[in-house]
Scaffold this motif. Structure first.
Motif, PDB file in Angstrom:
ATOM      1  N   GLU A   4       9.117  -6.378   9.130  1.00 25.32           N
ATOM      2  CA  GLU A   4       9.567  -5.701  10.339  1.00 25.32           C
ATOM      3  C   GLU A   4       9.642  -4.186  10.190  1.00 25.32           C
ATOM      4  O   GLU A   4       9.355  -3.443  11.133  1.00 25.32           O
ATOM      5  N   GLN A   5      10.037  -3.721   9.011  1.00 24.71           N
ATOM      6  CA  GLN A   5      10.183  -2.288   8.770  1.00 24.71           C
ATOM      7  C   GLN A   5       9.629  -1.933   7.382  1.00 24.71           C
ATOM      8  O   GLN A   5      10.357  -1.510   6.481  1.00 24.71           O
ATOM      9  N   PRO A   6       8.313  -2.077   7.193  1.00 29.78           N
ATOM     10  CA  PRO A   6       7.740  -1.851   5.854  1.00 29.78           C
ATOM     11  C   PRO A   6       7.900  -0.427   5.353  1.00 29.78           C
ATOM     12  O   PRO A   6       8.104  -0.202   4.150  1.00 29.78           O
ATOM     13  N   GLY A   7       7.806   0.556   6.246  1.00 31.00           N
ATOM     14  CA  GLY A   7       7.972   1.935   5.812  1.00 31.00           C
ATOM     15  C   GLY A   7       9.368   2.198   5.294  1.00 31.00           C
ATOM     16  O   GLY A   7       9.553   2.903   4.285  1.00 31.00           O
ATOM     17  N   ALA A   8      10.369   1.627   5.949  1.00 28.97           N
ATOM     18  CA  ALA A   8      11.752   1.793   5.507  1.00 28.97           C
ATOM     19  C   ALA A   8      11.972   1.141   4.150  1.00 28.97           C
ATOM     20  O   ALA A   8      12.643   1.699   3.276  1.00 28.97           O
ATOM     21  N   VAL A   9      11.419  -0.045   3.961  1.00 24.88           N
ATOM     22  CA  VAL A   9      11.574  -0.744   2.690  1.00 24.88           C
ATOM     23  C   VAL A   9      10.886   0.030   1.572  1.00 24.88           C
ATOM     24  O   VAL A   9      11.457   0.230   0.489  1.00 24.88           O
ATOM     25  N   ALA A  10       9.664   0.494   1.811  1.00 25.81           N
ATOM     26  CA  ALA A  10       8.946   1.260   0.794  1.00 25.81           C
ATOM     27  C   ALA A  10       9.698   2.533   0.434  1.00 25.81           C
ATOM     28  O   ALA A  10       9.788   2.911  -0.747  1.00 25.81           O
ATOM     29  N   ALA A  11      10.272   3.213   1.436  1.00 27.36           N
ATOM     30  CA  ALA A  11      11.020   4.440   1.174  1.00 27.36           C
ATOM     31  C   ALA A  11      12.267   4.158   0.344  1.00 27.36           C
ATOM     32  O   ALA A  11      12.590   4.911  -0.597  1.00 27.36           O
ATOM     33  N   ALA A  12      12.972   3.075   0.671  1.00 27.41           N
ATOM     34  CA  ALA A  12      14.177   2.735  -0.073  1.00 27.41           C
ATOM     35  C   ALA A  12      13.845   2.363  -1.517  1.00 27.41           C
ATOM     36  O   ALA A  12      14.540   2.784  -2.451  1.00 27.41           O
ATOM     37  N   LEU A  13      12.781   1.583  -1.720  1.00 24.42           N
ATOM     38  CA  LEU A  13      12.397   1.192  -3.083  1.00 24.42           C
ATOM     39  C   LEU A  13      11.918   2.385  -3.884  1.00 24.42           C
ATOM     40  O   LEU A  13      12.214   2.513  -5.082  1.00 24.42           O
ATOM     41  N   THR A  14      11.173   3.269  -3.254  1.00 25.39           N
ATOM     42  CA  THR A  14      10.685   4.451  -3.948  1.00 25.39           C
ATOM     43  C   THR A  14      11.840   5.339  -4.389  1.00 25.39           C
ATOM     44  O   THR A  14      11.879   5.815  -5.536  1.00 25.39           O
ATOM     45  N   ALA A  15      12.796   5.563  -3.504  1.00 24.18           N
ATOM     46  CA  ALA A  15      13.957   6.375  -3.862  1.00 24.18           C
ATOM     47  C   ALA A  15      14.747   5.732  -4.993  1.00 24.18           C
ATOM     48  O   ALA A  15      15.188   6.404  -5.932  1.00 24.18           O
ATOM     49  N   PHE A  16      14.915   4.428  -4.923  1.00 30.85           N
ATOM     50  CA  PHE A  16      15.673   3.697  -5.940  1.00 30.85           C
ATOM     51  C   PHE A  16      15.002   3.772  -7.311  1.00 30.85           C
ATOM     52  O   PHE A  16      15.678   3.899  -8.340  1.00 30.85           O
ATOM     53  N   ALA A  17      13.678   3.696  -7.314  1.00 29.59           N
ATOM     54  CA  ALA A  17      12.943   3.623  -8.575  1.00 29.59           C
ATOM     55  C   ALA A  17      12.500   4.985  -9.092  1.00 29.59           C
ATOM     56  O   ALA A  17      11.769   5.055 -10.075  1.00 29.59           O
ATOM     57  N   ASP A  61      15.312  11.268 -11.901  1.00 28.25           N
ATOM     58  CA  ASP A  61      15.108  12.682 -12.217  1.00 28.25           C
ATOM     59  C   ASP A  61      15.070  12.855 -13.727  1.00 28.25           C
ATOM     60  O   ASP A  61      15.213  11.904 -14.490  1.00 28.25           O
ATOM     61  N   ARG A  62      14.883  14.064 -14.192  1.00 28.58           N
ATOM     62  CA  ARG A  62      14.699  14.283 -15.627  1.00 28.58           C
ATOM     63  C   ARG A  62      15.974  14.060 -16.426  1.00 28.58           C
ATOM     64  O   ARG A  62      15.944  14.012 -17.657  1.00 28.58           O
ATOM     65  N   HIS A  63      17.129  13.921 -15.723  1.00 32.88           N
ATOM     66  CA  HIS A  63      18.372  13.619 -16.407  1.00 32.88           C
ATOM     67  C   HIS A  63      18.660  12.124 -16.422  1.00 32.88           C
ATOM     68  O   HIS A  63      19.708  11.689 -16.868  1.00 32.88           O
ATOM     69  N   GLY A  64      17.709  11.340 -15.866  1.00 29.71           N
ATOM     70  CA  GLY A  64      17.855   9.897 -15.881  1.00 29.71           C
ATOM     71  C   GLY A  64      18.701   9.348 -14.770  1.00 29.71           C
ATOM     72  O   GLY A  64      19.069   8.178 -14.776  1.00 29.71           O
ATOM     73  N   LYS A  65      19.021  10.186 -13.772  1.00 28.49           N
ATOM     74  CA  LYS A  65      19.818   9.710 -12.654  1.00 28.49           C
ATOM     75  C   LYS A  65      18.905   9.331 -11.498  1.00 28.49           C
ATOM     76  O   LYS A  65      17.864   9.933 -11.296  1.00 28.49           O
ATOM     77  N   ARG A  66      19.319   8.366 -10.737  1.00 29.04           N
ATOM     78  CA  ARG A  66      18.527   7.917  -9.596  1.00 29.04           C
ATOM     79  C   ARG A  66      19.146   8.445  -8.318  1.00 29.04           C
ATOM     80  O   ARG A  66      20.346   8.291  -8.099  1.00 29.04           O
ATOM     81  N   PRO A  67      18.334   9.037  -7.459  1.00 26.50           N
ATOM     82  CA  PRO A  67      18.892   9.485  -6.184  1.00 26.50           C
ATOM     83  C   PRO A  67      19.278   8.307  -5.322  1.00 26.50           C
ATOM     84  O   PRO A  67      18.657   7.257  -5.377  1.00 26.50           O
ATOM     85  N   ALA A  68      20.332   8.485  -4.540  1.00 25.55           N
ATOM     86  CA  ALA A  68      20.715   7.433  -3.606  1.00 25.55           C
ATOM     87  C   ALA A  68      19.631   7.253  -2.564  1.00 25.55           C
ATOM     88  O   ALA A  68      18.996   8.230  -2.150  1.00 25.55           O
ATOM     89  N   PRO A  69      19.340   6.008  -2.145  1.00 25.97           N
ATOM     90  CA  PRO A  69      18.296   5.797  -1.140  1.00 25.97           C
ATOM     91  C   PRO A  69      18.614   6.563   0.126  1.00 25.97           C
ATOM     92  O   PRO A  69      19.734   6.593   0.607  1.00 25.97           O
ATOM     93  N   LYS A  70      17.585   7.216   0.679  1.00 22.96           N
ATOM     94  CA  LYS A  70      17.755   7.931   1.931  1.00 22.96           C
ATOM     95  C   LYS A  70      17.820   6.939   3.082  1.00 22.96           C
ATOM     96  O   LYS A  70      17.363   5.824   2.990  1.00 22.96           O
ATOM     97  N   SER A  71      18.393   7.408   4.186  1.00 23.30           N
ATOM     98  CA  SER A  71      18.382   6.563   5.383  1.00 23.30           C
ATOM     99  C   SER A  71      16.934   6.287   5.752  1.00 23.30           C
ATOM    100  O   SER A  71      16.169   7.219   5.990  1.00 23.30           O
ATOM    101  N   PRO A  72      16.502   5.030   5.752  1.00 26.40           N
ATOM    102  CA  PRO A  72      15.084   4.720   5.920  1.00 26.40           C
ATOM    103  C   PRO A  72      14.623   4.911   7.337  1.00 26.40           C
ATOM    104  O   PRO A  72      15.363   4.768   8.293  1.00 26.40           O
ATOM    105  N   PRO A  83       0.813  -1.230   0.000  1.00 30.38           N
ATOM    106  CA  PRO A  83       0.000   0.000   0.000  1.00 30.38           C
ATOM    107  C   PRO A  83       0.841   1.272   0.000  1.00 30.38           C
ATOM    108  O   PRO A  83       0.378   2.318  -0.488  1.00 30.38           O
ATOM    109  N   LYS A  84       2.065   1.207   0.509  1.00 24.92           N
ATOM    110  CA  LYS A  84       2.926   2.385   0.556  1.00 24.92           C
ATOM    111  C   LYS A  84       3.555   2.695  -0.801  1.00 24.92           C
ATOM    112  O   LYS A  84       4.101   3.778  -1.002  1.00 24.92           O
TER     113      LYS A  84
END
Length: 325
Positions: free
Chosen positions: A296-309, A312-323, A72-73
């Motif tokens: 155990e930590q669904p919010g952290a996993v969702a945040a990491a996957l969202t950041a990874f996926a 930006d408009r230049h095609g670069k992916r931001p590094a995952p934030k500390s979840p 759901p996240k």
């Protein structure tokens, strides 16, 4: 390929090869069954139909339900598909090789049957075994690969099971599952006790799983052929390792890879363990998590996957934030 089964009305379980296994629902998500190159696989699908696709795979002794707190996240931004592997959950328990390259072919066929051409793939435990092999076979279809706390055959899985009790609890079952027939003799009729002990031993948080979760996973393992299929992934791990090494002789992993570890999990640094075989690897360690990080930590996993996926408009992916949770 056959069209996905509808989930409305009487056809809700149409094509379900494990019809006597209770089928849990998740609000806003639909059950699908597809013919995946001769094996009928189950998927749960929802989220944004026009969003980037994220495919989720679970490991032993779980099913797609392992992701039910994470899904759901992700739903506001992504089209989400959680797929039961062959022999898992409400997927068929076929008489096939369960080496991960064979299984990966069926999983990829299921994704194609669901109308997805390119996708992000996130997988845990045995699901990560399959995901790694899938990335080697179909790099052009993957936008990125996230691997969660998994000793991957031929890659990060040690060749020997440690005998030090401080370490053996993480991997003792690999040798046990390899023994022909004996695990079935000992575990048949005791699936609930085995699953509970497995979940409790590897989770850091004592409240990560409730009785309903344990019952759901145990019922899946116990359902016709589920136990033998689960064990078959381990029994074919040597072939999975050989196939991975052969593939890596031809090419390295070219897709971006995110390694996700739990602070108290089995693999201290997934990114470091995969980096020798991949060109673009980042990593994150989820605090206050054991092996079962999505539970155990669904919010952290969702945040990491969202950041990874998220590109930006230049095609670069931001590094995952500390979840955070």
């Amino acid at each position: 390929m056959k069209a996905p089964a509808s989930t409305s009305g009487a056809s809700r379980t149409s094509g379900n090869p494990v019809g006597d296994l209770p089928l849990p629902d998740l609000a806003g998500f639909a059950h699908r069954w597809v013919d995946a190159d001769g094996v009928r696989l189950h998927a749960v699908e929802g989220g944004r139909p026009d969003g980037p696709a994220v495919v989720l795979l679970a490991g032993f002794p779980q099913t797609w339900w392992a992701w039910h707190k994470v899904i759901p996240k992700l739903a506001d931004r992504f089209r989400v598909l959680a797929i039961d592997l062959p022999g898992q959950g409400h997927s068929e328990r076929p008489d096939i090789s369960y080496d991960t390259h064979t299984v990966a072919a069926h999983v990829h066929a299921a994704v194609e049957a669901l109308g997805v051409r390119t996708y992000w793939l996130a997988a845990h435990d045995i699901g990560a075994w399959v995901a790694f092999s899938l990335a080697l076979k179909h790099p052009g279809r993957l936008r990125g690969l996230a691997l969660l706390d998994a000793g991957i055959p031929g890659i990060t899985l040690p060749d020997a099971v440690p005998t030090d009790p401080a370490l053996a609890w993480k991997t003792w079952h690999f040798a046990f599952h390899l023994v022909p027939d004996l695990p079935e003799v000992l575990l048949t009729g005791r699936e609930r006790e085995y699953v509970r002990s497995f979940l409790e031993a590897k989770a850091l948080s004592s409240d990560a799983f409730d009785d309903a979760d344990v019952e759901r996973y145990a019922a899946s393992v116990a359902a016709g052929g589920g136990l033998s299929a689960s064990l078959a992934y381990y029994r074919h791990a040597a072939e999975s390792a050989r196939a991975n090494r052969r593939a890596l002789e031809r090419r390295r992993l070219a897709v971006p890879v995110l390694g996700i570890s739990g602070s108290h999990g089995s693999i201290p640094d997934m990114a470091a363990s995969v980096r020798p075989w991949a060109d673009h690897v980042t990593g994150t360690v989820v605090p206050q998590a054991g092996h079962f990080i999505p539970d155990e930590q669904p919010g952290a996993v969702a945040a990491a996957l969202t950041a990874f996926a998220t590109e930006d408009r230049h095609g670069k992916r931001p590094a995952p934030k500390s979840p955070t949770r």
